[in-house]
Design a protein around this motif. Sequence first.
Motif, PDB file in Angstrom:
ATOM      1  N   GLU A  70       0.820  -1.214   0.000  1.00  0.00           N
ATOM      2  CA  GLU A  70       0.000   0.000   0.000  1.00  0.00           C
ATOM      3  C   GLU A  70       0.852   1.261   0.000  1.00  0.00           C
ATOM      4  OE1 GLU A  70      -3.112   0.305  -0.485  1.00  0.00           O
ATOM      5  OE2 GLU A  70      -3.600  -1.841  -0.446  1.00  0.00           O
ATOM      6  N   CYS A  71       1.974   1.216   0.694  1.00  0.00           N
ATOM      7  CA  CYS A  71       2.784   2.437   0.814  1.00  0.00           C
ATOM      8  C   CYS A  71       3.891   2.496  -0.230  1.00  0.00           C
ATOM      9  CB  CYS A  71       3.358   2.547   2.217  1.00  0.00           C
ATOM     10  SG  CYS A  71       2.045   2.578   3.446  1.00  0.00           S
ATOM     11  N   ASP A  72       3.917   1.494  -1.108  1.00  0.00           N
ATOM     12  CA  ASP A  72       4.844   1.531  -2.230  1.00  0.00           C
ATOM     13  C   ASP A  72       6.282   1.714  -1.754  1.00  0.00           C
ATOM     14  OD1 ASP A  72       5.697   1.649  -4.840  1.00  0.00           O
ATOM     15  OD2 ASP A  72       5.108   3.734  -5.163  1.00  0.00           O
TER      16      ASP A  72
ATOM     17  N   ILE B 172      -0.229  10.417   5.384  1.00  0.00           N
ATOM     18  CA  ILE B 172      -0.990   9.929   4.219  1.00  0.00           C
ATOM     19  C   ILE B 172      -0.840   8.408   4.112  1.00  0.00           C
ATOM     20  CG2 ILE B 172      -1.584  10.339   1.807  1.00  0.00           C
ATOM     21  CD1 ILE B 172       0.248  12.743   1.851  1.00  0.00           C
ATOM     22  N   ASP B 173       0.360   7.899   4.468  1.00  0.00           N
ATOM     23  CA  ASP B 173       0.523   6.443   4.495  1.00  0.00           C
ATOM     24  C   ASP B 173      -0.474   5.842   5.474  1.00  0.00           C
ATOM     25  OD1 ASP B 173       2.868   5.974   2.747  1.00  0.00           O
ATOM     26  OD2 ASP B 173       3.904   7.221   4.199  1.00  0.00           O
TER      27      ASP B 173
ATOM     28  N   LEU C 135      -3.363   6.969   6.368  1.00  0.00           N
ATOM     29  CA  LEU C 135      -4.713   6.979   5.785  1.00  0.00           C
ATOM     30  C   LEU C 135      -4.856   5.878   4.739  1.00  0.00           C
ATOM     31  CD1 LEU C 135      -5.088  10.835   5.343  1.00  0.00           C
ATOM     32  CD2 LEU C 135      -6.401   9.409   6.922  1.00  0.00           C
ATOM     33  N   GLN C 136      -3.796   5.697   3.946  1.00  0.00           N
ATOM     34  CA  GLN C 136      -3.811   4.659   2.916  1.00  0.00           C
ATOM     35  C   GLN C 136      -3.999   3.285   3.571  1.00  0.00           C
ATOM     36  OE1 GLN C 136      -3.413   5.290  -0.405  1.00  0.00           O
ATOM     37  NE2 GLN C 136      -2.884   3.310  -1.293  1.00  0.00           N
TER      38      GLN C 136
ATOM     39  N   SER D  29      -5.276   2.705   6.509  1.00  0.00           N
ATOM     40  CA  SER D  29      -6.625   2.618   7.128  1.00  0.00           C
ATOM     41  C   SER D  29      -7.670   2.139   6.136  1.00  0.00           C
ATOM     42  CB  SER D  29      -7.129   3.965   7.626  1.00  0.00           C
ATOM     43  OG  SER D  29      -6.204   4.621   8.330  1.00  0.00           O
ATOM     44  N   ILE D  30      -7.637   2.696   4.911  1.00  0.00           N
ATOM     45  CA  ILE D  30      -8.652   2.306   3.920  1.00  0.00           C
ATOM     46  C   ILE D  30      -8.452   0.837   3.528  1.00  0.00           C
ATOM     47  CG2 ILE D  30      -9.607   2.761   1.608  1.00  0.00           C
ATOM     48  CD1 ILE D  30     -10.143   5.134   3.304  1.00  0.00           C
ATOM     49  N   ALA D  31      -7.172   0.441   3.403  1.00  0.00           N
ATOM     50  CA  ALA D  31      -6.895  -0.954   3.037  1.00  0.00           C
ATOM     51  C   ALA D  31      -7.410  -1.892   4.127  1.00  0.00           C
ATOM     52  CB  ALA D  31      -5.395  -1.144   2.826  1.00  0.00           C
TER      53      ALA D  31
ATOM     54  N   GLN E 245      -9.803  -1.233   6.212  1.00  0.00           N
ATOM     55  CA  GLN E 245     -11.269  -1.168   6.158  1.00  0.00           C
ATOM     56  C   GLN E 245     -11.803  -2.154   5.103  1.00  0.00           C
ATOM     57  OE1 GLN E 245     -12.409   2.917   6.463  1.00  0.00           O
ATOM     58  NE2 GLN E 245     -14.384   2.567   5.495  1.00  0.00           N
ATOM     59  N   ASN E 246     -11.143  -2.160   3.949  1.00  0.00           N
ATOM     60  CA  ASN E 246     -11.596  -3.031   2.863  1.00  0.00           C
ATOM     61  C   ASN E 246     -11.337  -4.509   3.159  1.00  0.00           C
ATOM     62  OD1 ASN E 246     -12.371  -0.772   1.500  1.00  0.00           O
ATOM     63  ND2 ASN E 246     -10.665  -0.762   0.052  1.00  0.00           N
TER      64      ASN E 246
ATOM     65  N   ILE F 152     -13.024  -0.185  10.928  1.00  0.00           N
ATOM     66  CA  ILE F 152     -12.839   1.246  10.677  1.00  0.00           C
ATOM     67  C   ILE F 152     -12.036   1.869  11.814  1.00  0.00           C
ATOM     68  CG2 ILE F 152     -14.022   3.470  10.384  1.00  0.00           C
ATOM     69  CD1 ILE F 152     -16.375   1.927   9.158  1.00  0.00           C
ATOM     70  N   ILE F 153     -10.950   2.532  11.439  1.00  0.00           N
ATOM     71  CA  ILE F 153     -10.174   3.279  12.438  1.00  0.00           C
ATOM     72  C   ILE F 153     -10.634   4.724  12.329  1.00  0.00           C
ATOM     73  CG2 ILE F 153      -7.872   3.806  13.319  1.00  0.00           C
ATOM     74  CD1 ILE F 153      -6.837   1.470  11.582  1.00  0.00           C
TER      75      ILE F 153
ATOM     76  N   ARG G 190       7.938   7.147  -4.558  1.00  0.00           N
ATOM     77  CA  ARG G 190       6.863   6.218  -4.231  1.00  0.00           C
ATOM     78  C   ARG G 190       5.546   6.990  -4.246  1.00  0.00           C
ATOM     79  NH1 ARG G 190       5.357   5.459   1.296  1.00  0.00           N
ATOM     80  NH2 ARG G 190       6.207   7.134   2.572  1.00  0.00           N
TER      81      ARG G 190
ATOM     82  N   PRO H 133      -6.117   6.973  -0.506  1.00  0.00           N
ATOM     83  CA  PRO H 133      -5.617   8.356  -0.577  1.00  0.00           C
ATOM     84  C   PRO H 133      -4.599   8.652  -1.686  1.00  0.00           C
ATOM     85  CG  PRO H 133      -5.817   7.687   1.687  1.00  0.00           C
ATOM     86  CD  PRO H 133      -6.121   6.469   0.875  1.00  0.00           C
ATOM     87  N   PHE H 134      -3.615   7.760  -1.877  1.00  0.00           N
ATOM     88  CA  PHE H 134      -2.594   8.082  -2.895  1.00  0.00           C
ATOM     89  C   PHE H 134      -3.240   8.222  -4.267  1.00  0.00           C
ATOM     90  CE2 PHE H 134       0.568   5.279  -0.358  1.00  0.00           C
ATOM     91  CZ  PHE H 134       0.597   6.227   0.634  1.00  0.00           C
TER      92      PHE H 134
END
Lengths: 391, 88, 290
Positions: free
Chosen positions: B20-22, B48-49, B51-52, B54-56, B58-59, B64-65, C36, C92-93
């Motif tokens: 997710e965070c590449d 932002i990582d 948040l990224q 968190s959504i992952a 959630q899915n 949910i955080i 990234r 988000p990204f």
Amino acid sequence: MKRRAFVTGKAIICALGDTLREIVDAARHKRIRLSQIPFTLASLPYTKPYYLIQRKEGDAPDNRSDAYFYDILFSTVSRALLDAGVNNEEIEDMHVFFGSTSMDVPIFEGNHHKTSASVSGMFLQSSNGYGKIAGAIVERFGIGGNCYSFATACTSSANALLYAAAMIEERHIERALVVGYDLYNNLGFYGCEALKSLAAEEYRPFDRMRDGLILGEACGAVVLEGRRRNADDFMYLGGANICDTYSVTSHDEEGSAVAETMNRALRKAGLRPEDIDAVKAHATGTENNDRTECAAMKVTFGCSVPPVTCVKPFIGHTVGACGVNELILFTESIKEGFVPSTPGFREADKDLHVTPLMENMEAGKGIFMLNYFGFGGNCTTLILSNKDAPG
Amino acid sequence: MKGSLDARLKMELKKLIVDECDITANPEEIGDEDLLFGSESRLGLDSIDALQISIAIQNKYNIIITDSKETRRVMKSINTFADFLQPE
Amino acid sequence: MNEMYIHSASTFIAEAHTDTNYLKEEIRRYTKENFRRVNKFILLTILGARQCINTHALDADTAIYLTTEHGNLGETADVLDEIYEVNSLPKPFGFINTMSSTAAFYLAQNLGVRGRNITVSSQHLSFERGLELLKVDFAGGVERSALIGGVDEASLSEASLEGCAGRSWRMIDGSGWLYVTPEREGAGGAFTEIRSFRDGPSCVRWMSEREISAADVVAFGARIGDEEAASLRDILQPAAEFDYLREYGYSGSATACGISMFVKLYQGKTLLHINRDQRGNYAVIELQQF
């Protein structure tokens, strides 16, 4: 003598209404109209507030007709042209400067909920690139000039105006139509929720209890020309755009890049900080934006920060369109004798050292700074005045 | 079983973070107690990582955080994160 | 015409479906930064521009003008999929990168420059319009150095050829860049004309009535059809033609790629590039190499 650019015509459709009179009246009396929108597609069990255009009872994003997007756009543009009093020849001679974050995404989304086609495939087939909306404007109104569509996130239409004015000043063009347009779209609404940047209930920029932004939809259009048509037409004095390379989503909290933008705009306009009579802040209501912007105002203005207002609580954060929309709301209020206060603001944040106007401030002739910032580190400052032109 | 004792879950989280965070690190290189965020952390993830991720989450886990302070606390390390997802 | 001197130019083109890992590898030739949270459009932007700058020392106030037909619309399609197909909030990204200004941002951050940072588009004439913005900034003394480029992905480019009967080039990923300043010293060439016309006849009239000698090489943009190109050849009588679309392929930013390629390939020559949009507005760029 240097040629100046003047705002000779304007029109806006936003959550406050369709006409300049009702919008300015709502601003004067702090009347706002907030809707609640659910996250139905993501099955989330809550709603978030949004400043929705409601032209008739029950108007909501999911019951709009196919033509709705262009109805709003063309209605705004035609009233701006009428307001300027330009004739057909002058319309033909115009150039179009368009700024938006969502571009044609709302059109796609509007059509998509009626079909079951694959989303990405259908989107890529239907989209003809960022220039499409400006292309539709020139076609509809018989405008013969060039189109420039700016895609710089929340500064898009501010940058559109910056360049339209510069081209008039440099005598590259005679007149310009500048349009800022962002209509409700799930992409933006869901995206901002994913970033946890949406406020829960109330828009409170610069307030100690601020908890994020509230999005809004609006279309604003202004006509810029190289001569004043009416004595109270606003004149563009200067502007600046720079890139704050601190982060893609936020600005350096010391405010140095934002302050540099304001300072460059002042230099371009041949002004000193103390010449500014009031500031329209960008004031998104997010923790980082408000902290950065207030720090920057302290850097630029020192201890004498001019009166500051935040107009987003009236119409929402209209993202790429906010450049033109907020300019119209702000300058039209001044024409009616006041700088609008900031609804929703109640309690100062002692870390910000800036308190926006809590009551309308009487205003006459003056020089005003308008600030806009966006993702991608984009910072834009515009300076306008309704004083008599120099020389 | 508590998440921090579940090797399979922890490896799943490490892979999720890398994807997710590449980031270029191998999931195996992330220690269970390594700080994930901030300048003192080797991975140096930011808000932002978070948040990224968190959504992952959630899915993938339907969890949910809610707020960013909770996110930072939960995602301090792989162990804290795993315990949050699987308290027992 | 204000002074717009070309100090460097470069083009990166690749076959459609080029892998982002390959682009990252290529970028490592120019910078140690590990990118990234970026997508193909952003990587194409960085690679083309870094190739152009290479070893030039840049002023901290260098401006960036990124012109594009489709920008990050590929990412936008993916994010719409997350909302409509996966029924999720977007990651988000991805959402952040639906805003095309992020490409010019990452480039500015990598280069350490904080001049103007503009992403602009105009159906079929994005690069030409971007040059006009640069021209007005130089004229107003606002900027003293600039990177201007055009970037588009192959997968999105086909849509912009709609209505171009008989135009079938292969689709490529394209990122063409030029480093431009108002200073002649050290420059290899200059833009000598950037003009717009409301219709074909006024464009032809201007070309026929010019007193200065004809350009050595002529190039036609994607929307100039075969018949029109033939009649323009008759008027201009060029010594040579640079058919970059046939030789290298098409992307939404073909003009930027064609012009930056010309700078590399045709040293000492002048180029007249003629293009038009779907309405029949024409744009002419002339450049001269020293």
